[in-house]
Write a protein that holds these residues in place. Structure first.
Motif, short mmCIF file in Angstrom:
data_model
loop_
_atom_site.label_atom_id
_atom_site.label_comp_id
_atom_site.label_asym_id
_atom_site.label_seq_id
_atom_site.Cartn_x
_atom_site.Cartn_y
_atom_site.Cartn_z
N SER A 510 -46.00 -27.96 20.46
CA SER A 510 -46.87 -29.13 20.32
C SER A 510 -48.02 -28.96 21.31
N ARG A 540 -44.01 -36.03 19.52
CA ARG A 540 -45.42 -36.03 19.13
C ARG A 540 -45.97 -34.60 19.08
N GLN A 543 -51.19 -34.75 21.29
CA GLN A 543 -51.60 -35.84 22.17
C GLN A 543 -52.90 -35.41 22.84
N GLU A 594 -50.85 -38.10 12.90
CA GLU A 594 -49.98 -37.33 13.80
C GLU A 594 -50.56 -37.22 15.22
N TYR A 596 -51.80 -38.81 18.79
CA TYR A 596 -51.67 -39.90 19.76
C TYR A 596 -52.75 -39.66 20.81
N LYS A 636 -53.38 -42.75 16.38
CA LYS A 636 -52.68 -43.80 17.12
C LYS A 636 -53.29 -43.89 18.53
N ASN A 668 -42.81 -37.38 25.67
CA ASN A 668 -42.86 -37.62 24.23
C ASN A 668 -43.31 -36.42 23.41
#
Length: 671
Positions: A510, A540, A543, A594, A596, A636, A668
């Motif tokens: 990620s 997540r 980010q 997807e 954040y 988000k 996260n």
């Protein structure tokens, strides 16, 4: 009479272009309910100040080591920012309507628009006064202190208490070489309930070229009080049969053009004001065309998934010099129902390379014939309860360098293979489950989905970063992407992230990204099959902190100032308001969801994050990115914090060093 400036260009290569190995492309497909979910941004830029372009005041120049600038003062307090290589060595003199005035605040600061590569300026604030009129600024430097022929000066002034603002917009959404680029601007008073236009005395459009030249044209004042300007970018080498400019001026354009809209106006009380806005425009060579208005289609069974697929073959003509470029396509598929009525089936989008047919196009040796393919699972036909024949609507092709539409058609006809016209559904709509491969195409990782992976968190910096963006001691099980002091286009940036992961044997990951790194991460997730799809713990995937999803007005003029003063990495078109907005327009909402993202702005105690970029930015901002353009419509928004800036060295702490936020993102992150 509208005046149109003809501008002769010589286009060079992309920004720091390299060729990282591309992971496989996704073929994105979605429900017709998402036809209307494209993003139409507000690309207008607002200013309450003015810029005076960089000049060279070298001691052997005609200015004899003295630089002079003039601007109308229409309100108090006001701020003047002077940028040079040697801010502490210069001597300043300020005269307002022939009377000497003195600043109440004078500070030497490092202005930072390049992620850790600052350049020096002096901020001077003038606090108490009532006199309005012409301010003359004189900048001089002792001949023994300043470098010979290299004393460069840039100045801007801002009027934060004034109710008069300039609003300007490049209304040409797809700037093409050889076609007019149109700019519309207005000067308005925001003090009342309505936005009242201010009388315009003069309006000029400057085109500032990398070699230091400036081409100017008078903008037309329209009946509604707004102004309009146009210019036509032409190729110097007369490519495509275009006429050369009659201006007798040419220059090398690597990445784009800075446009400076300069407006002088006057209030009803005859108080004069001067405002400017800088735009950054990248004219694109029209290098690809579709051959006719009919595509072919055929039916086949996928060799791995056994899915029944429809393949659309799109014939194109490609400029030979643009071989190796990749493109983004989008279309809507329409079929017919049992009554013969047109019915929406799905949309298809993705990136593609052009497959060459090794023959010149129409006898013109500048072009070569080629094609690319699009695919659709027939399960979409079943879901829509439709049948062949089909046709395509809202078809477009963009080059990934600039995301300018090269091909656009409301309707494209499809030539059907005989087996397609005989096709019938073999199951009911209720029996169709929308799978990953229906929405993203075949993935070489299909057997790894859902498997336990040893995933990592990648920490990704932004544009032109001088070093690591995030403190690694605040993250666990992480790896740091390093491509320092570089200016990368978003597609190239995305490929480099995955190439780095592969080089470190990271098969699932990620991303926590800063600034432009967030755009690259979303681009990677959207268009490529990579390890970013393979994390399994439900965390997540992406980010971000401080990502200007809709671009930043800082990209262009402010970055050019840094380059002229020999700092930074130069312009990056994909970071500009126009290009970023075009890029975001076709990013599907299901991918945006997807992401954040976190944003910040300056506090109320110590002023803006940095004075020199404050005039270029509208509303709350972090010194580089405006809050309003840092919104991802389908993403988000996790938090907006006051009192943090885009980079270290600004007025408030670096947004990447918030330990509480970093702990939250670390916890996260998917792995």
């Amino acid at each position: 009479m509208l005046s149109v400036l003809l501008l002769t260009l010589w286009l060079a290569g992309a920004v720091n272009a390299i060729s990282p190995t591309a992971p496989p492309y996704k073929v994105l497909t979605g429900l017709p309910s998402r036809f209307g979910n494209t993003f139409t941004p507000d690309t207008a830029i607002v200013s309450n100040g003015c810029i005076l372009p960089e000049r060279n005041g070298g001691k052997d120049s005609v200015t004899n080591g003295v630089w002079e600038g003039e601007v109308f003062v229409d309100s108090w307090p006001f701020t003047v920012t002077i940028c040079t290589q040697l801010p502490d060595m210069i001597k300043l003199s300020f005269t307002l309507e022939r009377q000497q005035i003195t600043q109440c605040y004078d500070e030497t600061v490092d202005i930072n628009v390049n992620s850790g590569v600052p350049y020096p300026c002096r901020n001077l604030v003038f606090c108490n006064g009532t006199k309005l009129g012409m301010l003359t600024v004189e900048v001089s430097c002792d001949s023994n202190a300043c470098p010979e022929n290299n004393f460069r000066v840039f100045m801007e002034a801002s009027f934060p208490a004034s109710s008069v603002e300039l609003v300007s917009n490049v209304v040409t959404t797809n700037p093409i070489i050889g076609e007019p680029v149109t700019i519309v601007a207005r000067l308005q008073d925001t003090s009342g309930a309505n936005l009242n236009p201010i009388k315009i005395i003069s309006a000029v459009l400057d085109i500032i070229l990398p070699g230091g030249g400036i081409m100017s044209s008078v903008m037309d004042i329209l009946k509604d009080g707004s102004v309009l300007g146009k210019f036509i970018p032409f190729l110097k080498n007369n490519n495509k049969g275009l006429s050369e400019s009659k201006t007798g001026f040419s220059d090398i354009i690597d990445t784009g053009l800075d446009l400076l809209v300069k407006i002088t106006g006057a209030s009803e009380e005859d108080v004069k004001m001067y405002r400017t806005i800088a735009h950054f425009v990248v004219p694109t060579l029209e290098n690809l065309f579709t051959k006719g208005q009919v595509f072919t289609s055929s039916l086949y069974s996928h060799p791995v998934t056994n899915s029944e697929m429809v393949k659309f073959t799109v014939p194109v003509r490609l400029l030979k010099s643009c071989q190796g470029h990749n493109y983004r396509y989008y279309t809507e598929v329409w079929a017919t129902d049992a009554n013969g009525t047109s019915k929406a089936v799905c949309w298809i989008s993705g990136l593609t390379d052009i497959q060459l047919d090794n023959s010149t196009s129409g006898g013109d040796d500048k072009y070569i014939d080629g094609h690319f393919d699009m695919e659709m699972d027939t399960n979409w036909m079943i879901l829509a309860e439709s049948m062949f024949p089909i046709h395509l609507r809202n078809f477009s092709i963009e080059e990934t360098n600039g995301f300018v539409e090269l091909v656009k058609a409301d309707i494209m006809e499809v030539d059907h293979a005989p087996d397609l016209l005989k096709w019938t559904a073999t199951k009911r709509p209720d029996d169709v489950k929308i799978t990953r491969e229906m929405t993203e195409g075949y993935s070489p990782h299909r057997y790894e989905f859902g498997q336990a992976n040893s995933g990592k968190l990648l920490l990704v910096h932004g544009y032109c970063s001088a070093g690591e963006a995030f403190p690694t001691d605040q993250f666990t099980n992480c790896a740091v992407f390093k491509d320092f002091k570089q200016s990368r286009r978003v597609d190239e940036f995305a490929r480099l992230i995955d190439e780095y992961a592969k080089s470190q044997d990271i098969n699932a990951y990620s991303i926590v990204a800063h600034s432009q790194g967030g755009m690259a991460a979303l681009h990677l997730l959207t268009y490529y099959h990579t390890g970013l799809d393979l994390t399994t713990d439900g965390g997540r995937r992406i980010q971000t902190v401080g990502t200007p999803w809709q671009g930043t007005p800082v990209m262009g003029m402010a970055v050019d100032i840094a380059a002229q003063l020999r700092f930074g990495c130069g312009d990056n078109p994909d970071f500009s308001v126009g290009t970023a907005s075009r890029w975001l327009n076709r990013i599907p909402w299901i991918k945006q969801q997807e992401v954040y993202y976190y944003t910040t702005e300056s506090g109320s105690m110590s002023g803006p994050c940095q004075m020199a970029t404050e005039m270029l930015l509208d509303g709350p901002n972090d010194g580089v990115a405006e809050k309003k353009r840092s919104q991802l419509p389908g993403g988000k928004s996790m938090d907006h914090k006051v009192g943090e800036c885009h980079l270290a060295g600004m007025t408030y702490p670096d947004q990447c060093y918030n330990a509480e936020r970093n702990s939250e993102m670390n916890k996260n992150a998917a792995r």
